[in-house]
Design a protein around this motif. Sequence first.
Motif, PDB file in Angstrom:
ATOM      1  N   THR A  81       0.995  -1.325   0.056  1.00 24.58           N
ATOM      2  CA  THR A  81       0.147  -0.050   0.068  1.00 24.58           C
ATOM      3  C   THR A  81       0.944   1.177   0.178  1.00 24.58           C
ATOM      4  OG1 THR A  81      -0.030   0.020   2.043  1.00 24.58           O
ATOM      5  CG2 THR A  81      -1.883  -1.218   1.259  1.00 24.58           C
ATOM      6  N   THR A  83       0.807   5.499   1.229  1.00 29.09           N
ATOM      7  CA  THR A  83      -0.088   6.516   2.282  1.00 29.09           C
ATOM      8  C   THR A  83      -0.096   7.871   1.365  1.00 29.09           C
ATOM      9  OG1 THR A  83       2.142   7.572   2.975  1.00 29.09           O
ATOM     10  CG2 THR A  83       1.111   5.582   4.133  1.00 29.09           C
ATOM     11  N   ASP A  86       3.216   9.568   0.468  1.00 28.06           N
ATOM     12  CA  ASP A  86       4.168   9.006  -0.182  1.00 28.06           C
ATOM     13  C   ASP A  86       4.599   9.884  -1.376  1.00 28.06           C
ATOM     14  OD1 ASP A  86       4.677   6.901   1.449  1.00 28.06           O
ATOM     15  OD2 ASP A  86       3.331   5.529   0.460  1.00 28.06           O
ATOM     16  N   VAL A 106      -3.782   3.994   1.994  1.00 28.58           N
ATOM     17  CA  VAL A 106      -4.114   3.930   3.337  1.00 28.58           C
ATOM     18  C   VAL A 106      -3.873   4.988   4.456  1.00 28.58           C
ATOM     19  CG1 VAL A 106      -4.253   1.195   3.186  1.00 28.58           C
ATOM     20  CG2 VAL A 106      -2.267   2.340   4.115  1.00 28.58           C
ATOM     21  N   ASP A 107      -4.541   4.953   5.420  1.00 27.40           N
ATOM     22  CA  ASP A 107      -4.245   6.013   6.537  1.00 27.40           C
ATOM     23  C   ASP A 107      -4.460   5.082   7.839  1.00 27.40           C
ATOM     24  OD1 ASP A 107      -4.442   8.792   7.715  1.00 27.40           O
ATOM     25  OD2 ASP A 107      -5.847   7.647   8.957  1.00 27.40           O
ATOM     26  N   GLU A 108      -3.359   5.173   8.772  1.00 31.68           N
ATOM     27  CA  GLU A 108      -3.502   4.632   9.882  1.00 31.68           C
ATOM     28  C   GLU A 108      -4.553   4.538  10.653  1.00 31.68           C
ATOM     29  OE1 GLU A 108      -0.444   4.955  13.415  1.00 31.68           O
ATOM     30  OE2 GLU A 108       0.541   4.486  11.756  1.00 31.68           O
ATOM     31  N   THR A 109      -5.468   5.453  10.671  1.00 32.20           N
ATOM     32  CA  THR A 109      -6.616   5.473  11.444  1.00 32.20           C
ATOM     33  C   THR A 109      -8.029   5.291  10.868  1.00 32.20           C
ATOM     34  OG1 THR A 109      -6.615   7.686  11.633  1.00 32.20           O
ATOM     35  CG2 THR A 109      -5.989   6.993  13.330  1.00 32.20           C
ATOM     36  N   GLU A 110      -8.006   5.711   9.468  1.00 37.77           N
ATOM     37  CA  GLU A 110      -9.386   5.711   8.499  1.00 37.77           C
ATOM     38  C   GLU A 110      -9.121   4.523   7.836  1.00 37.77           C
ATOM     39  OE1 GLU A 110     -10.304   9.267   6.614  1.00 37.77           O
ATOM     40  OE2 GLU A 110      -8.876  10.738   8.112  1.00 37.77           O
ATOM     41  N   GLY A 111      -7.974   3.815   7.676  1.00 35.49           N
ATOM     42  CA  GLY A 111      -8.156   2.382   6.792  1.00 35.49           C
ATOM     43  C   GLY A 111      -7.935   2.878   5.330  1.00 35.49           C
TER      44      GLY A 111
END
Length: 134
Positions: A81, A83, A86, A106-111
Amino acid sequence: MEDVFVGQLMSTALHTVSSDTLVEEAAQKMLENDIGSVVVIGSDNQLEGILTTTDFVKVVAERQPKDETPVETYMTTDVITATAQDSVRDISDAMIKHGFHHMPVVDETEGVIGMVSTTDLTAYLSHIQTPSPS
């Protein structure tokens, strides 16, 4: 930036089939060679068509009777994936390295928050260059 011509970028290692090749055989050739399409040619080496991985979506959807095979049977689970932070260069390099045409963002908190595709990267490249014709 200097002009780069198609002849400098194109691949000449073509994978071809004839129009009477079975789709299963064409799919096997695509899998074995890790390619997204085969060129359909006639006996005179003239282009008759192209068969792509996208065409196989239609093959599966129209199959009668349905196999009713769940997606998990074929899905990739070790997904690479990106971010939102990137760089375009890093994403492009990763997609080339792995032969991807799509990369989930992807986002660490939002998926999952998005998807980057080769079409997106092409549009970006076209935008940063002066369009021709302008």
